[in-house]
Scaffold this motif. Sequence first.
Motif, PDB file in Angstrom:
ATOM      1  N   GLN A 162       0.943  -1.374   0.026  1.00  0.00           N
ATOM      2  CA  GLN A 162      -0.059   0.067  -0.134  1.00  0.00           C
ATOM      3  C   GLN A 162       1.001   1.268  -0.194  1.00  0.00           C
ATOM      4  OE1 GLN A 162      -2.559  -0.806   3.328  1.00  0.00           O
ATOM      5  NE2 GLN A 162      -4.405  -0.262   2.371  1.00  0.00           N
ATOM      6  N   ILE A 163       1.880   1.124   0.831  1.00  0.00           N
ATOM      7  CA  ILE A 163       2.601   2.467   0.905  1.00  0.00           C
ATOM      8  C   ILE A 163       3.413   2.579  -0.299  1.00  0.00           C
ATOM      9  CG2 ILE A 163       4.339   3.515   2.277  1.00  0.00           C
ATOM     10  CD1 ILE A 163       1.597   3.263   3.334  1.00  0.00           C
ATOM     11  N   ASP A 164       4.139   1.622  -1.017  1.00  0.00           N
ATOM     12  CA  ASP A 164       4.643   1.853  -2.165  1.00  0.00           C
ATOM     13  C   ASP A 164       3.829   2.221  -3.348  1.00  0.00           C
ATOM     14  OD1 ASP A 164       7.127   0.670  -0.994  1.00  0.00           O
ATOM     15  OD2 ASP A 164       6.778  -1.517  -1.951  1.00  0.00           O
ATOM     16  N   ALA A 165       2.673   1.572  -3.027  1.00  0.00           N
ATOM     17  CA  ALA A 165       1.638   2.294  -4.218  1.00  0.00           C
ATOM     18  C   ALA A 165       1.242   3.542  -4.017  1.00  0.00           C
ATOM     19  CB  ALA A 165       0.448   1.492  -4.254  1.00  0.00           C
ATOM     20  N   LEU A 166       0.891   4.086  -2.785  1.00  0.00           N
ATOM     21  CA  LEU A 166       0.694   5.617  -2.325  1.00  0.00           C
ATOM     22  C   LEU A 166       1.719   6.495  -3.017  1.00  0.00           C
ATOM     23  CD1 LEU A 166      -0.735   7.668  -1.069  1.00  0.00           C
ATOM     24  CD2 LEU A 166       0.400   6.812   1.221  1.00  0.00           C
ATOM     25  N   ILE A 167       3.096   5.991  -2.575  1.00  0.00           N
ATOM     26  CA  ILE A 167       4.406   6.924  -3.240  1.00  0.00           C
ATOM     27  C   ILE A 167       4.513   6.898  -4.644  1.00  0.00           C
ATOM     28  CG2 ILE A 167       6.680   6.998  -3.317  1.00  0.00           C
ATOM     29  CD1 ILE A 167       6.914   5.618  -0.189  1.00  0.00           C
ATOM     30  N   TRP A 174       4.252   8.522   8.049  1.00  0.00           N
ATOM     31  CA  TRP A 174       4.536   9.892   7.724  1.00  0.00           C
ATOM     32  C   TRP A 174       6.047  10.041   7.148  1.00  0.00           C
ATOM     33  CZ3 TRP A 174       1.211  12.809   5.446  1.00  0.00           C
ATOM     34  CH2 TRP A 174      -0.092  12.735   5.694  1.00  0.00           C
ATOM     35  N   ASP A 175       7.021   9.611   7.860  1.00  0.00           N
ATOM     36  CA  ASP A 175       8.436   9.988   7.662  1.00  0.00           C
ATOM     37  C   ASP A 175       8.876   9.251   6.114  1.00  0.00           C
ATOM     38  OD1 ASP A 175       8.707  11.335  10.139  1.00  0.00           O
ATOM     39  OD2 ASP A 175       9.524   9.797  11.182  1.00  0.00           O
TER      40      ASP A 175
END
Length: 190
Positions: free
Chosen positions: A123-128, A177-178
């Motif tokens: 999810q975070i990879d896709a968000l970025i 967030w970081d």
Amino acid sequence: MSTAPPAPPIAFDPLPYQERLDARALDAIDLVVIHCTELPDLAMARRFGEEVLYETSLTGNSGHFYIDRDGSVHQYVALDRIAHHVRGHNTRAVGIELVNRGRYPDWLAASHQAMDEAYTPAQIDALIALLRWLEVELPSLRTIAGHEDLDTTQVRATDDPDVLVRRKRDPGPLFPWDRVMAAVGLVRVP
């Protein structure tokens, strides 16, 4: 000369009422708001998004993009339409929803305010990837915020009316967030 990042794979599946949402110019968009669905899965988030809540416009609440736990990106509202996802900021914002249980099903119960489901690495990879693409697609885009940063309203808890709880807590304490801020050129709105 650096090249623009490619668009992440996006499944475009507009909500039935998308054409009834107000139109806007893309250069009016300067903010991304990160949400979590506070629902168990993408299918339920879609059902909630399809619900008509506003009788005058026959529209409902939804983000523009949804990112499932497997990292798949789904777009329910075109960027040139104003989605209803955060009070007071919709006209200038893109809403990105991450599938996450949050406080489901007792969102406003004082006894159930923990948000303990971690976001998946996919999810975070896709968000970025989505944020990097949006930075190129929307040259006016400058800032990013969590829903909880913009809507600080407190309401009476459903299980104890003497206790006030935050109406919105997403994306919540486990959102990285970081990591996200180190990967994008946006400024976080406190």
